[in-house]
Motif scaffolding. Structure first.
Motif, short mmCIF file in Angstrom:
data_model
loop_
_atom_site.label_atom_id
_atom_site.label_comp_id
_atom_site.label_asym_id
_atom_site.label_seq_id
_atom_site.Cartn_x
_atom_site.Cartn_y
_atom_site.Cartn_z
N UNK A 295 0.83 -1.20 0.00
CA UNK A 295 0.00 0.00 0.00
C UNK A 295 0.86 1.26 0.00
N UNK A 296 1.96 1.27 0.79
CA UNK A 296 2.83 2.43 0.85
C UNK A 296 3.47 2.73 -0.50
N UNK A 297 3.86 1.68 -1.20
CA UNK A 297 4.47 1.87 -2.52
C UNK A 297 3.46 2.42 -3.52
N UNK A 298 2.22 1.91 -3.44
CA UNK A 298 1.18 2.43 -4.32
C UNK A 298 0.91 3.91 -4.03
N UNK A 299 0.90 4.26 -2.74
CA UNK A 299 0.65 5.65 -2.35
C UNK A 299 1.73 6.57 -2.91
N UNK A 300 2.98 6.13 -2.85
CA UNK A 300 4.09 6.93 -3.39
C UNK A 300 3.97 7.04 -4.91
N UNK A 301 3.66 5.91 -5.54
CA UNK A 301 3.59 5.87 -7.01
C UNK A 301 2.51 6.81 -7.54
N UNK A 302 1.35 6.82 -6.89
CA UNK A 302 0.22 7.62 -7.37
C UNK A 302 0.12 8.98 -6.67
N UNK A 303 1.05 9.22 -5.71
CA UNK A 303 1.11 10.50 -5.01
C UNK A 303 -0.20 10.84 -4.31
N UNK A 304 -0.72 9.84 -3.60
CA UNK A 304 -1.91 10.02 -2.78
C UNK A 304 -1.64 9.40 -1.41
N UNK A 305 -2.56 9.57 -0.48
CA UNK A 305 -2.37 9.01 0.85
C UNK A 305 -2.62 7.50 0.86
N UNK A 306 -2.07 6.82 1.85
CA UNK A 306 -2.31 5.38 2.00
C UNK A 306 -3.79 5.12 2.29
N UNK A 307 -4.48 6.05 2.92
CA UNK A 307 -5.91 5.89 3.17
C UNK A 307 -6.69 5.88 1.86
N UNK A 308 -6.27 6.74 0.93
CA UNK A 308 -6.92 6.76 -0.39
C UNK A 308 -6.70 5.43 -1.11
N UNK A 309 -5.47 4.92 -1.06
CA UNK A 309 -5.16 3.63 -1.69
C UNK A 309 -5.96 2.52 -1.03
N UNK A 310 -6.10 2.59 0.28
CA UNK A 310 -6.86 1.55 1.00
C UNK A 310 -8.32 1.55 0.54
N UNK A 311 -8.90 2.74 0.35
CA UNK A 311 -10.28 2.82 -0.14
C UNK A 311 -10.40 2.24 -1.55
N UNK A 312 -9.40 2.52 -2.38
CA UNK A 312 -9.40 1.96 -3.74
C UNK A 312 -9.38 0.44 -3.68
N UNK A 313 -8.52 -0.10 -2.84
CA UNK A 313 -8.36 -1.56 -2.74
C UNK A 313 -9.57 -2.22 -2.10
N UNK A 314 -10.23 -1.51 -1.19
CA UNK A 314 -11.43 -2.07 -0.55
C UNK A 314 -12.53 -2.31 -1.57
N UNK A 315 -12.59 -1.46 -2.61
CA UNK A 315 -13.58 -1.67 -3.66
C UNK A 315 -13.34 -3.01 -4.35
N UNK A 316 -12.06 -3.32 -4.66
CA UNK A 316 -11.73 -4.59 -5.29
C UNK A 316 -11.87 -5.76 -4.32
N UNK A 317 -11.61 -5.50 -3.03
CA UNK A 317 -11.75 -6.54 -2.02
C UNK A 317 -13.21 -6.97 -1.88
N UNK A 318 -14.14 -5.99 -1.95
CA UNK A 318 -15.56 -6.31 -1.85
C UNK A 318 -16.02 -7.17 -3.02
N UNK A 319 -15.35 -7.04 -4.14
CA UNK A 319 -15.69 -7.86 -5.31
C UNK A 319 -15.00 -9.22 -5.29
#
Length: 262
Positions: A22-46
């Protein structure tokens, strides 16, 4: 980069690497880890990924297909061009069937003042059509399937088997000369019933889907009276498409923005 584009790229990274931090994704996309976690939660729900201790893992047993919401803005301009051209075939008084998918949805903004009956198993199509007072909306029954944001299953199939609409507009995850129009999951088997319920049959699919084959074939390309796509083809590919379907329309960018303002 908007949210949809970021999520599509995140899912592509997960598919390639099978595990991401998650930290690497946050750095790559220049957003917070919380934002990345919300993105991943969408895929986790599926059921597409699992998250654990700051990492996300690909669920290899799932159908690797992002949800309707994540796909809705991908190749949007091409889909709008296709939707604009497809809407030209819709006549006042028609009964039309709209398949689940982000491309058939794009017909609705261009219907204009035509008075039509729309039959669909797509929740986004139903939601859009439901606020147009000139559209009579009929929503198909069935089991809700999040990936396509629509209804499917035996009830859906039985419902469409009793219908005879003027026109049906279908989408596809992939299409090619040899294997026809295909989908990644047998849950899409209701598409055969939708297609059969239309007297005049349209395939709406952008060129990025050409040449791709998925698990379940629901139609040969020759079963469609019209194929409406964009202009992203070689001359050879155009000729091959025209050999299997008498009417292939390569939609160019139209002045559909002016149409929307009317």
């Amino acid at each position: 980069m908007n949210v949809t584009e970021r999520r599509m790229q995140i899912f592509d990274l997960i598919k390639r690497n099978e595990v991401v931090e998650l930290n690497e994704l946050a750095k790559h996309f220049q957003v917070s880890t919380m934002t990345i976690r919300r993105d991943l939660q969408m895929f986790e729900r599926q059921g597409l990924v699992h998250m654990n201790y700051g990492e996300a893992y690909l669920n290899k047993h799932a159908v690797h297909e992002p949800s309707f919401a994540a796909k809705s803005e991908k190749n949007l301009v091409q889909k709008q061009n296709i939707g604009y051209k497809a809407a030209e075939f819709v006549e006042d008084g028609d009964t039309i069937i709209l398949d689940c998918g982000t491309t058939p949805l794009q017909i609705l903004p261009f219907i204009g003042n035509k008075k039509v009956t729309v039959i669909t198993n797509s929740w986004p199509c139903a939601h859009y059509a439901g606020v147009n007072s000139r559209i009579r909306l009929i929503f198909a029954p069935g089991e809700y399937y999040e990936v396509s944001a629509g209804m499917t299953g035996p009830l859906t199939v039985e419902f469409f088997e009793h219908l005879h609409a003027d026109k049906v507009f279908m989408g596809a995850h992939g299409f090619n000369i040899e294997n026809g129009a295909t989908e990644p999951d047998i849950a899409f088997n209701s598409k055969k019933a939708l297609l059969a319920a239309g007297k005049e049959r349209f395939l709406l699919a952008d060129s990025t889907k050409f040449g791709k084959t998925y698990l379940m074939k629901y139609a040969d390309l020759g079963e469609f009276h019209h194929i409406i796509t964009d202009d992203g083809y070689t001359l050879s590919e155009r000729q091959k498409l025209q050999e299997v379907c008498n009417d292939v329309i390569f939609a160019l960018r139209e002045k559909w923005v002016d149409n929307l303002k009317k």
